[in-house]
Design a protein around this motif. Structure first.
Motif, short mmCIF file in Angstrom:
data_model
loop_
_atom_site.label_atom_id
_atom_site.label_comp_id
_atom_site.label_asym_id
_atom_site.label_seq_id
_atom_site.Cartn_x
_atom_site.Cartn_y
_atom_site.Cartn_z
N VAL A 35 0.76 -1.41 0.14
CA VAL A 35 -0.12 -0.04 0.04
C VAL A 35 0.88 1.29 0.02
O VAL A 35 1.62 1.48 1.07
N ILE A 60 -1.02 -0.77 -4.59
CA ILE A 60 -2.07 0.15 -4.67
C ILE A 60 -1.58 1.46 -3.98
O ILE A 60 -0.73 1.22 -3.36
N GLN A 78 -8.46 0.73 3.49
CA GLN A 78 -8.14 0.42 2.16
C GLN A 78 -7.32 -0.93 1.78
O GLN A 78 -7.69 -1.64 1.02
N LEU A 81 -10.13 -3.52 2.60
CA LEU A 81 -11.10 -3.46 1.38
C LEU A 81 -10.60 -4.04 0.13
O LEU A 81 -11.20 -4.74 -0.39
N GLN A 82 -9.31 -3.50 -0.23
CA GLN A 82 -8.86 -3.69 -1.55
C GLN A 82 -7.86 -4.97 -1.58
O GLN A 82 -7.90 -5.77 -2.69
N LEU A 83 -7.31 -5.34 -0.35
CA LEU A 83 -6.18 -6.59 -0.42
C LEU A 83 -6.73 -7.61 0.67
O LEU A 83 -6.18 -8.66 0.56
#
Ligand code: NAD
Length: 257
Positions: A35, A60, A78, A81-83
């Motif tokens: 991240v 990301i 995040q 949520l994303q990973l």
């Protein structure tokens, strides 16, 4: 050593430049998904992401000013949520302001302490709460400085922040050890990065500094990143509560007789 961080997700704050960028790319090269946090230069973060992916990992980008609580929480949110997970936190974002002690303003104080100490404190809190709730282990690495211990006249706010992060690290090593979360600092000496722009452009000052460094050169961000990769890996499973100095020998207390 490819694969040491395979399957891991790592947040690296301030990773659009300097040491943070090198850490993000190195972690990605060892298999991590990173991240990439940036404050206000998206093009820098995108460059880090591109290089991290070229190095073999994934990345990301998340815009976040670590002095803002909502932004700080958002970095961790995040990641999940994303990973879907978050195993490693590198508190790298930092600033310094030069001023004689008697001229330091409240604004200077807040600026430096809020990034270097408060930001790291609350981001760590958000990171730890998730791990605690999921009963998962984790790694926290703070990019401190030799000035967590060594005087730096005219940089009292910087020293206060880095001294604070030294004691925070030691305290959290004790408090988070039972949760399987390790906490360590990396204390770089003089590394060639944008934070040292004025030093790098001032040859007499640079030469005077080099005279105090046994290895007679500045360090590189990549060298710091190699140490961070070790501390993030399973090889450092039994390391917590320590500061790892990487300074070319600057802190060795030696004076020519
Ligand atoms: P740098 O200026 O390239 O990196 C600092 C990063 O922090 C930048 O990307 C910047 O955008 C980010 N940042 C600043 N304020 C932020 C905020 N509010 N929110 C999010 N990000 C923010 O310099 P660097 O040398 O790579 O510094 C990285 C860390 O290393 C710092 O903590 C610094 O104190 C520490 N350090 C550097 C040296 C050195 O000689 N370069 C020595 C000791 C310690």
């Amino acid at each position: 050593m490819p694969g040491r961080l395979a399957g891991k997700v790592a947040i690296v704050t301030g990773s659009g430049s300097g040491i943070g960028k090198a850490i993000a790319i190195r972690f990605a090269s060892e298999g991590a998904t990173v991240v990439v946090d940036y404050r206000n230069r998206p093009e820098q973060a995108i460059d880090t992401k591109t290089k991290a992916e070229a190095a073999g990992g994934k990345a990301i980008t998340v815009q976040s000013d670590v002095t803002k609580m909502a932004d700080t929480q958002n970095i961790v949110d995040q990641a999940y949520l994303q990973l879907g997970r978050c195993d490693i936190l590198v508190n790298n974002a930092g600033i310094e302001k030069r001023a004689d002690f008697w001229d330091v303003t409240e604004q200077d104080y807040d600026a430096v302490l809020n990034v270097n100490l408060k930001g790291a404190f609350f981001l760590t809190q958000f990171f730890v709460r998730r791990l605690r709730d999921a009963k998962l282990p984790g790694r926290i690495i703070n990019i401190s400085s030799v000035h967590e211990d060594m005087a730096f006249p005219h940089f009292s706010t910087y020293c206060a922040s880095k001294g604070g992060i030294r004691m925070l690290m030691r305290n959290l090593a004790v408090e988070l050890g039972p949760l399987g979360i390790t906490v360590n600092n990396i204390a770089p000496g003089a590394i060639a990065t944008p934070i040292n722009k004025s030093l790098l452009e001032d040859k007499p000052k640079l030469d005077a500094l080099l005279a105090n460094i046994p290895l007679s050169r500045l360090g590189t961000s990549e060298e710091v990143a190699g140490l961070a990769a070790f501390l993030a890996s399973d090889e450092a499973a039994y390391v917590t509560g320590s500061t790892y100095v990487i300074d070319g020998g600057l802190m060795v207390d030696y004076h020519e007789q």
